[in-house]
Design a protein around this motif. Sequence first.
Motif, mmCIF file in Angstrom:
data_model
loop_
_atom_site.group_PDB
_atom_site.id
_atom_site.type_symbol
_atom_site.label_atom_id
_atom_site.label_comp_id
_atom_site.label_asym_id
_atom_site.label_seq_id
_atom_site.Cartn_x
_atom_site.Cartn_y
_atom_site.Cartn_z
ATOM 1 N N THR A 20 1.708 9.618 19.097
ATOM 2 C CA THR A 20 1.769 9.776 16.991
ATOM 3 C C THR A 20 0.864 8.661 17.149
ATOM 4 O O THR A 20 0.799 7.817 17.009
ATOM 5 N N VAL A 21 -0.196 9.326 16.038
ATOM 6 C CA VAL A 21 -1.481 8.584 15.865
ATOM 7 C C VAL A 21 -1.037 7.610 14.753
ATOM 8 O O VAL A 21 -1.464 6.321 14.237
ATOM 9 N N LEU A 22 -0.254 8.051 13.758
ATOM 10 C CA LEU A 22 0.151 7.284 12.261
ATOM 11 C C LEU A 22 1.366 8.041 12.153
ATOM 12 O O LEU A 22 1.838 8.548 12.406
ATOM 13 N N ASP A 23 1.824 6.428 11.786
ATOM 14 C CA ASP A 23 3.474 6.289 11.691
ATOM 15 C C ASP A 23 3.303 5.477 9.670
ATOM 16 O O ASP A 23 3.407 4.221 10.148
ATOM 17 N N ALA A 24 3.746 6.501 8.897
ATOM 18 C CA ALA A 24 4.046 5.621 8.275
ATOM 19 C C ALA A 24 5.464 6.010 7.640
ATOM 20 O O ALA A 24 6.250 6.579 7.385
ATOM 21 N N ARG A 25 5.806 4.418 7.246
ATOM 22 C CA ARG A 25 6.818 4.458 7.107
ATOM 23 C C ARG A 25 7.924 3.600 5.396
ATOM 24 O O ARG A 25 7.485 2.640 5.598
ATOM 25 N N GLY A 26 8.571 4.358 4.890
ATOM 26 C CA GLY A 26 8.297 3.356 3.498
ATOM 27 C C GLY A 26 8.331 3.060 3.058
ATOM 28 O O GLY A 26 7.935 2.413 2.168
ATOM 29 N N VAL A 27 6.605 3.995 2.427
ATOM 30 C CA VAL A 27 5.525 3.411 1.806
ATOM 31 C C VAL A 27 5.618 3.839 0.574
ATOM 32 O O VAL A 27 5.618 4.116 0.019
ATOM 33 N N THR A 28 5.704 2.672 0.014
ATOM 34 C CA THR A 28 6.120 1.885 -1.834
ATOM 35 C C THR A 28 4.799 1.413 -2.085
ATOM 36 O O THR A 28 4.210 0.496 -1.841
ATOM 37 N N MET A 29 4.334 1.890 -3.493
ATOM 38 C CA MET A 29 3.504 1.238 -4.297
ATOM 39 C C MET A 29 3.576 1.129 -5.904
ATOM 40 O O MET A 29 3.863 1.941 -6.338
ATOM 41 N N ARG A 30 4.316 -0.405 -5.819
ATOM 42 C CA ARG A 30 4.056 -0.282 -7.259
ATOM 43 C C ARG A 30 3.241 -1.138 -8.058
ATOM 44 O O ARG A 30 2.226 -2.106 -7.150
ATOM 45 N N TYR A 71 -5.012 -0.989 -0.599
ATOM 46 C CA TYR A 71 -3.819 -1.492 -1.448
ATOM 47 C C TYR A 71 -3.138 -1.650 0.036
ATOM 48 O O TYR A 71 -3.005 -1.192 1.227
ATOM 49 N N VAL A 72 -2.633 -3.176 -0.607
ATOM 50 C CA VAL A 72 -1.062 -3.075 0.262
ATOM 51 C C VAL A 72 -0.167 -2.881 0.116
ATOM 52 O O VAL A 72 0.720 -2.631 -0.856
ATOM 53 N N PRO A 73 0.492 -1.649 0.741
ATOM 54 C CA PRO A 73 2.007 -1.041 0.011
ATOM 55 C C PRO A 73 2.737 -2.589 -0.419
ATOM 56 O O PRO A 73 3.124 -3.745 0.180
ATOM 57 N N THR A 74 4.746 -2.451 -1.650
ATOM 58 C CA THR A 74 4.701 -2.810 -1.863
ATOM 59 C C THR A 74 6.117 -3.358 -0.570
ATOM 60 O O THR A 74 6.403 -4.544 -0.602
#
Length: 303
Positions: A20-30, A71-74
């Motif tokens: 698994t190269v990329l694993d994005a989990r619950g990414v939220t950006m406000r 961006y830094v995810p919220t």
Amino acid sequence: MTTDTTTKDTTPGAAAPGETVLDARGVTMRFGGLTAVRGVDLTVGAGEIVGLIGPNGAGKTTFFNCLTGLYVPTEGEVRYKGNVLPPKSFKVTAAGIARTFQNIRLFANMTVLENVLVGRHTRTKEGFWSAVLRGPGFHKAEKASRDRAMELLAFVGLDHKAEHLARNLPYGEQRKLEIARALASEPGLLLLDEPTAGMNPQETRTTEELVFAIRDMGIAVLVIEHDMRFIFNLCDRVAVLVQGEKLIEGDSATVQGDERVVAAYLGEPFENAPGAEEAAEVEAAEAHAEPTTDAAPGKENDR
């Protein structure tokens, strides 16, 4: 576009099969009280080409910016090969993720070759004094970088224009050059943001072949695109964002056959549509958001 065995077999950032190269989990950006991306999960495996689609303002480029440190995810986290990525774009590049942008970002007054050499900076080991003194180590590293840059220009079919100014290239070739510059950092994952925007059918077909060749080098690819024929021909899996939330993910047939996807692209409401009342406000917030790092000039407006 041409590929050779040397280029294909010497991609240091390539991942092991099945990894698994990329694993994005619950990414939220406000942005203030507005949510542009909400709880998005996405994985990309070694040897995969994954597509990310959605209507204008769906949050696709904002999500890309969260993956690449602009961006830094919220909330949530992004892992590359099991390691949480640092919130700085140059560190993300050093880790092994490279990207292109919606709006081409080349150094217009530098040559084609010089643009690719810029992309090599995260992989060169020579320091300040080596550059000042210009000893044997410096010249050896400089030659290695130049040779690799020329390999990549040959790979995308631009080696014969190495000494041309980037600003003098036709639009389609500027897109190729941006991809070559991204590949110069030896990534294990390449993010392409609308790589065929503004291209004619022949240029689009050439880009499709180029992305397949990149995959064959062992580099995983995540691509945003509005050309549905291009996406469905290219990708192993496709994820659909609608107003910041992932609506569905699956193979091309599954996504194309989902009535909610059709409704989202036609602008028709459907039951439990995510965040419909915030769409216009989110687009405005994204347009005025500042990146969290100065590594990439300008702003990105999601499409």
